[in-house]
Design a protein around this motif. Structure first.
Motif, PDB file in Angstrom:
ATOM      1  N   VAL A  71      16.991 -10.181 150.146  1.00 18.12           N
ATOM      2  CA  VAL A  71      16.802  -8.649 150.508  1.00 18.12           C
ATOM      3  C   VAL A  71      17.962  -7.643 150.231  1.00 18.12           C
ATOM      4  N   ALA A  72      18.920  -8.077 150.564  1.00 15.70           N
ATOM      5  CA  ALA A  72      20.100  -7.484 150.022  1.00 15.70           C
ATOM      6  C   ALA A  72      20.233  -7.229 148.691  1.00 15.70           C
ATOM      7  N   MET A  73      20.155  -8.416 147.975  1.00 12.92           N
ATOM      8  CA  MET A  73      20.018  -8.114 146.470  1.00 12.92           C
ATOM      9  C   MET A  73      19.127  -7.155 145.889  1.00 12.92           C
ATOM     10  N   CYS A  74      17.980  -7.123 146.484  1.00 12.75           N
ATOM     11  CA  CYS A  74      17.112  -6.351 145.971  1.00 12.75           C
ATOM     12  C   CYS A  74      17.276  -4.779 146.465  1.00 12.75           C
ATOM     13  N   GLN A  75      17.636  -4.549 147.729  1.00 12.46           N
ATOM     14  CA  GLN A  75      17.924  -3.307 148.106  1.00 12.46           C
ATOM     15  C   GLN A  75      19.213  -2.643 147.623  1.00 12.46           C
ATOM     16  N   GLN A  76      20.106  -3.398 147.677  1.00 12.58           N
ATOM     17  CA  GLN A  76      21.716  -3.059 147.294  1.00 12.58           C
ATOM     18  C   GLN A  76      21.776  -2.932 145.725  1.00 12.58           C
ATOM     19  N   GLY A  77      21.101  -3.840 144.941  1.00 11.88           N
ATOM     20  CA  GLY A  77      21.275  -3.877 143.515  1.00 11.88           C
ATOM     21  C   GLY A  77      22.575  -4.546 143.166  1.00 11.88           C
ATOM     22  N   MET A  78      22.973  -4.249 141.841  1.00 11.16           N
ATOM     23  CA  MET A  78      24.071  -4.668 141.432  1.00 11.16           C
ATOM     24  C   MET A  78      25.516  -4.821 141.964  1.00 11.16           C
ATOM     25  N   THR A  79      25.485  -3.578 143.039  1.00 13.17           N
ATOM     26  CA  THR A  79      26.646  -3.457 143.919  1.00 13.17           C
ATOM     27  C   THR A  79      26.841  -4.650 144.773  1.00 13.17           C
ATOM     28  N   TYR A  80      25.707  -5.172 145.351  1.00 14.29           N
ATOM     29  CA  TYR A  80      25.781  -6.430 146.168  1.00 14.29           C
ATOM     30  C   TYR A  80      26.142  -7.633 145.416  1.00 14.29           C
ATOM     31  N   TRP A  81      25.658  -7.571 144.198  1.00 16.15           N
ATOM     32  CA  TRP A  81      25.925  -8.950 143.423  1.00 16.15           C
ATOM     33  C   TRP A  81      27.493  -8.989 143.028  1.00 16.15           C
ATOM     34  N   TRP A  82      27.909  -7.648 142.881  1.00 11.78           N
ATOM     35  CA  TRP A  82      29.382  -7.782 142.049  1.00 11.78           C
ATOM     36  C   TRP A  82      30.190  -7.935 143.342  1.00 11.78           C
ATOM     37  N   GLU A  83      29.897  -7.717 144.670  1.00 15.22           N
ATOM     38  CA  GLU A  83      30.558  -8.054 145.632  1.00 15.22           C
ATOM     39  C   GLU A  83      30.956  -9.236 145.882  1.00 15.22           C
ATOM     40  N   GLN A  84      30.009 -10.188 145.574  1.00 13.85           N
ATOM     41  CA  GLN A  84      30.325 -11.818 145.455  1.00 13.85           C
ATOM     42  C   GLN A  84      31.148 -12.383 144.412  1.00 13.85           C
ATOM     43  N   MET A  85      31.362 -11.218 143.186  1.00 14.87           N
ATOM     44  CA  MET A  85      32.364 -11.842 142.170  1.00 14.87           C
ATOM     45  C   MET A  85      33.648 -12.028 142.451  1.00 14.87           C
ATOM     46  N   HIS A  86      34.328 -13.157 141.950  1.00 14.59           N
ATOM     47  CA  HIS A  86      35.773 -13.213 142.120  1.00 14.59           C
ATOM     48  C   HIS A  86      36.350 -11.960 141.505  1.00 14.59           C
ATOM     49  N   PRO A  87      37.224 -11.498 142.648  1.00 10.26           N
ATOM     50  CA  PRO A  87      38.122 -10.220 142.253  1.00 10.26           C
ATOM     51  C   PRO A  87      39.099 -10.460 140.845  1.00 10.26           C
ATOM     52  N   ASP A  88      39.693 -11.542 140.649  1.00  9.08           N
ATOM     53  CA  ASP A  88      40.447 -11.763 139.543  1.00  9.08           C
ATOM     54  C   ASP A  88      39.645 -11.433 138.227  1.00  9.08           C
ATOM     55  N   GLU A  89      38.459 -11.718 138.347  1.00  6.36           N
ATOM     56  CA  GLU A  89      37.552 -11.949 136.953  1.00  6.36           C
ATOM     57  C   GLU A  89      36.827 -10.660 136.628  1.00  6.36           C
ATOM     58  N   MET A  90      36.702  -9.546 137.801  1.00  6.18           N
ATOM     59  CA  MET A  90      36.213  -8.391 137.304  1.00  6.18           C
ATOM     60  C   MET A  90      36.193  -7.524 136.265  1.00  6.18           C
ATOM     61  N   GLN A  91      37.766  -7.561 136.102  1.00 12.34           N
ATOM     62  CA  GLN A  91      37.873  -6.345 134.691  1.00 12.34           C
ATOM     63  C   GLN A  91      37.774  -7.410 133.294  1.00 12.34           C
ATOM     64  N   LEU A  92      37.877  -8.755 133.286  1.00 14.32           N
ATOM     65  CA  LEU A  92      37.811  -9.525 132.388  1.00 14.32           C
ATOM     66  C   LEU A  92      36.244  -9.520 132.044  1.00 14.32           C
ATOM     67  N   TRP A  93      35.361  -9.690 133.134  1.00 14.91           N
ATOM     68  CA  TRP A  93      34.018  -9.519 133.093  1.00 14.91           C
ATOM     69  C   TRP A  93      33.687  -8.286 132.222  1.00 14.91           C
ATOM     70  N   LEU A  94      34.123  -7.050 132.672  1.00 17.75           N
ATOM     71  CA  LEU A  94      33.839  -5.630 132.512  1.00 17.75           C
ATOM     72  C   LEU A  94      34.173  -5.627 130.699  1.00 17.75           C
TER      73      LEU A  94
END
Length: 259
Positions: A71-94
């Motif tokens: 439900v949170a995935m649908c309501q909050q969208g990609m922001t919710y999904w990104w919050e689950q990502m490993h912080p060390d990989e965010m910039q590499l992923w972008l």
């Protein structure tokens, strides 16, 4: 959520077109129908809308696979999904997304972009609090007026928990005249170099077809090359990877993300 991440992502997928029409609703209706018959597994799919950073649909396997809140995935969208990502990989992923988009817009003819599919990986925190590697495979469904892919069908596979770190990789593959994928872009975003970095685009395509059980003759026909060339590639691949046979090669390719 880091506002810089949201800003950078929005810049990558910036579009000046207002998306209208009922094409998306029609696709989602059919996908929901198919989802009813999908077996339970560690793979789920979403319809992603980069213009609104939302998920138009999340399949039923999302929660069983990750333990996360659908439900949170649908309501909050990609922001919710990104919050689950490993912080060390965010910039590499972008950076991987930026490079894929830049390559697409500069190197792929606008009429061929519908033939391209993209794959990359990263880690997310699942319900037990541990980070697990996710392999995302996205195929564009809709393009804006500039030919930029903005809505896609994304398949996510939750990989088995392993102690070995898996570097982020980004790949673009394009269908040829035989409707077979051929690698047109590949890059690793890590200082760690594995044996797969020695593998060429052509060898990567051959490994993928070997893993599907195709013979050298079949591979030659699909990739428009001779059987002798395929066999030469196979010998070189085994030598580069230090694999004794095809079974060992396929297992290692899956483990290291070469396919």
């Amino acid at each position: 959520m880091n506002n810089r991440i949201i800003s950078d992502y929005s810049e990558i997928f910036e579009t000046y077109q207002e998306l209208k029409g009922d094409f998306l609703e029609s696709h989602i209706a059919k996908l929901k129908e198919l989802d009813m018959y999908m077996p339970h597994s560690s793979t789920f799919f979403c319809v992603t809308n980069t213009t609104t950073r939302s998920f138009e649909y999340v399949s039923k396997n999302f929660h069983p696979s990750t333990g996360l809140d659908a439900v949170a995935m649908c309501q909050q969208g990609m922001t919710y999904w990104w919050e689950q990502m490993h912080p060390d990989e965010m910039q590499l992923w972008l950076q991987s997304l930026t490079d894929l988009m830049t390559f697409t817009m500069s190197e792929i003819n606008v009429h061929d972009r519908k033939k391209v599919s993209y794959t990359w990986n990263y880690r997310i925190k699942v319900a037990d609090g541990l980070y697990r590697s996710i392999l995302q495979h996205t195929t564009p469904m809709y393009f804006d007026e500039e030919g930029k892919p903005v809505i896609g069908l994304a398949h996510y596979s939750l990989l088995p928990a392993v102690s070995k770190f898996m570097p982020i990789r980004a790949t673009a593959k394009m269908l040829n005249q035989n409707e077979e994928y051929e690698t047109v872009f590949f890059k690793t975003y890590s200082e760690q170099k594995l044996i797969s970095e020695q593998i060429t685009f052509r060898e990567r395509d051959i490994i993928r077809l070997i893993s599907f059980g195709h013979s050298s003759e079949d591979i030659a026909e699909k990739l428009f090359i001779s059987t002798n060339t395929v066999n030469s590639h196979r010998r070189n691949i085994l030598k580069k990877t230090d694999c004794k046979n095809t079974s060992e090669l396929v297992a290692r390719s899956i483990r290291e993300g070469m396919i």
